[in-house]
Scaffold this active site. Structure first.
Site, PDB file in Angstrom:
ATOM      1  N   GLY A   1      -7.795 -10.114  76.098  1.00 31.23           N
ATOM      2  CA  GLY A   1      -8.651  -9.124  75.467  1.00 31.23           C
ATOM      3  C   GLY A   1      -9.492  -9.775  74.402  1.00 31.23           C
ATOM      4  O   GLY A   1      -9.149 -10.852  73.887  1.00 31.23           O
TER       5      GLY A   1
ATOM      6  N   GLN B   1     -14.444  -9.963  66.813  1.00 32.11           N
ATOM      7  CA  GLN B   1     -14.013 -11.352  67.007  1.00 32.11           C
ATOM      8  C   GLN B   1     -15.179 -12.283  67.364  1.00 32.11           C
ATOM      9  O   GLN B   1     -15.025 -13.498  67.314  1.00 32.11           O
ATOM     10  CB  GLN B   1     -12.954 -11.442  68.108  1.00 32.11           C
ATOM     11  CG  GLN B   1     -11.636 -10.799  67.710  1.00 32.11           C
ATOM     12  CD  GLN B   1     -10.616 -10.961  68.812  1.00 32.11           C
ATOM     13  OE1 GLN B   1     -10.585 -10.189  69.754  1.00 32.11           O
ATOM     14  NE2 GLN B   1      -9.783 -11.982  68.714  1.00 32.11           N
TER      15      GLN B   1
ATOM     16  N   CYS C   1      -3.373 -14.054  69.540  1.00 36.06           N
ATOM     17  CA  CYS C   1      -4.715 -13.547  69.248  1.00 36.06           C
ATOM     18  C   CYS C   1      -5.663 -14.731  69.213  1.00 36.06           C
ATOM     19  O   CYS C   1      -5.376 -15.732  68.545  1.00 36.06           O
ATOM     20  CB  CYS C   1      -4.705 -12.822  67.903  1.00 36.06           C
ATOM     21  SG  CYS C   1      -6.321 -12.151  67.474  1.00 36.06           S
ATOM     22  N   LEU C   2      -6.790 -14.604  69.903  1.00 32.26           N
ATOM     23  CA  LEU C   2      -7.742 -15.718  69.966  1.00 32.26           C
ATOM     24  C   LEU C   2      -8.280 -16.077  68.581  1.00 32.26           C
ATOM     25  O   LEU C   2      -8.676 -17.210  68.361  1.00 32.26           O
ATOM     26  CB  LEU C   2      -8.901 -15.370  70.911  1.00 32.26           C
ATOM     27  CG  LEU C   2      -8.511 -15.148  72.382  1.00 32.26           C
ATOM     28  CD1 LEU C   2      -9.718 -14.666  73.182  1.00 32.26           C
ATOM     29  CD2 LEU C   2      -7.930 -16.415  73.003  1.00 32.26           C
TER      30      LEU C   2
ATOM     31  N   HIS D   1      -3.498  -3.723  70.635  1.00 31.91           N
ATOM     32  CA  HIS D   1      -3.923  -4.940  69.912  1.00 31.91           C
ATOM     33  C   HIS D   1      -5.448  -4.939  69.753  1.00 31.91           C
ATOM     34  O   HIS D   1      -5.974  -5.176  68.669  1.00 31.91           O
ATOM     35  CB  HIS D   1      -3.446  -6.179  70.681  1.00 31.91           C
ATOM     36  CG  HIS D   1      -3.857  -7.477  70.065  1.00 31.91           C
ATOM     37  ND1 HIS D   1      -2.953  -8.361  69.524  1.00 31.91           N
ATOM     38  CD2 HIS D   1      -5.075  -8.046  69.897  1.00 31.91           C
ATOM     39  CE1 HIS D   1      -3.608  -9.412  69.046  1.00 31.91           C
ATOM     40  NE2 HIS D   1      -4.900  -9.251  69.269  1.00 31.91           N
ATOM     41  N   GLU D   2      -6.146  -4.644  70.855  1.00 32.39           N
ATOM     42  CA  GLU D   2      -7.617  -4.651  70.795  1.00 32.39           C
ATOM     43  C   GLU D   2      -8.137  -3.492  69.960  1.00 32.39           C
ATOM     44  O   GLU D   2      -9.086  -3.650  69.195  1.00 32.39           O
ATOM     45  CB  GLU D   2      -8.213  -4.612  72.214  1.00 32.39           C
ATOM     46  CG  GLU D   2      -7.860  -5.814  73.082  1.00 32.39           C
ATOM     47  CD  GLU D   2      -8.028  -7.156  72.377  1.00 32.39           C
ATOM     48  OE1 GLU D   2      -8.990  -7.331  71.608  1.00 32.39           O
ATOM     49  OE2 GLU D   2      -7.175  -8.036  72.583  1.00 32.39           O
TER      50      GLU D   2
ATOM     51  N   HIS E   1      -8.158  -4.290  66.334  1.00 34.72           N
ATOM     52  CA  HIS E   1      -9.275  -5.132  65.869  1.00 34.72           C
ATOM     53  C   HIS E   1     -10.439  -4.278  65.371  1.00 34.72           C
ATOM     54  O   HIS E   1     -11.150  -4.662  64.449  1.00 34.72           O
ATOM     55  CB  HIS E   1      -9.779  -6.031  66.999  1.00 34.72           C
ATOM     56  CG  HIS E   1      -9.030  -7.336  67.119  1.00 34.72           C
ATOM     57  ND1 HIS E   1      -8.967  -8.253  66.102  1.00 34.72           N
ATOM     58  CD2 HIS E   1      -8.328  -7.867  68.152  1.00 34.72           C
ATOM     59  CE1 HIS E   1      -8.251  -9.307  66.492  1.00 34.72           C
ATOM     60  NE2 HIS E   1      -7.848  -9.092  67.734  1.00 34.72           N
TER      61      HIS E   1
END
Ligand code: ZN
Length: 193
Positions: free
Chosen positions: A45, A50, A103-104, A145-146, A149
């Site tokens: 995701g 981000q 997480c990226l 999670h997304e 953000h």
């Protein structure tokens, strides 16, 4: 186009993202770029903040999470990657489950995060068609999670104070850009260059 992913410490990751008001060529380009960037980084995701855009959009590739579910728990996912605009969590179960999350924007930190095990999300797809998805288990975990953000919340915020304190040295390194990632990143120290 592959965009650099903003690292932990970047203020854009802490903003509450704005609603998308209307479709535009810029929005569609952002979505395409986010999909390219997520694929390049091998992520499940990616949310617009981000890549430095504080708008309520995320993309998710749920195939991996979906495969880990029993057939009866698999939501209908017509097309992957999924594009989510202006999502709302309309239902979340009281029952929780803990899954490892990475997480990226916070490379190298994979931690167990406890969340509702079932959530229902209402959103617009990239054609602005209203849709609903009910996610269970790992799918619910990716969706939440997304969604987080877009609220300026990171997975590490959901840990205990003690667990977070243990991660502090590693987080400091990420902030300072002292990490290697197999995808392009932009660190707070690079800002304004
Ligand atoms: Zn993330």
């Amino acid at each position: 186009m592959i965009l650099p992913i903003r690292a932990y410490g970047d203020p854009v990751l802490r903003e509450r993202a704005h609603e998308v008001k209307e479709d535009s060529p810029e929005l569609q380009k952002l979505i395409d770029d986010m999909i390219d960037t997520m694929r390049r980084a091998n992520g499940q995701g990616l949310a617009a903040p981000q890549v430095g855009q504080p708008v309520r959009v995320f993309v998710a590739d749920l195939r991996h999470a979906w495969k880990s579910l029993a057939p009866r728990d698999r939501p209908e996912i017509p097309r992957q990657p999924m594009v989510v605009i202006n999502p709302e969590i309309v239902e979340a179960s009281e029952a929780t489950a803990e899954f490892d999350e990475g997480c990226l924007s916070v490379p190298g930190i994979v931690v167990p995060v406890k969340r509702p095990i079932r959530v229902t999300l209402r959103y617009l797809d990239r054609t602005f068609t209203p849709r609903t998805i009910e996610g269970f288990s790992t799918v619910a975990s990716v969706l939440q999670h997304e969604f987080d953000h877009l609220e300026g919340v990171l997975h590490i915020d959901r840990l205990s104070a003690l667990a977070r304190a243990r991660l502090r040295p590693q987080l400091r390194k990420i902030e300072q850009g002292k990490v290697e990632t197999p995808y392009p990143m932009q660190f707070p120290k690079d800002a304004g260059r």
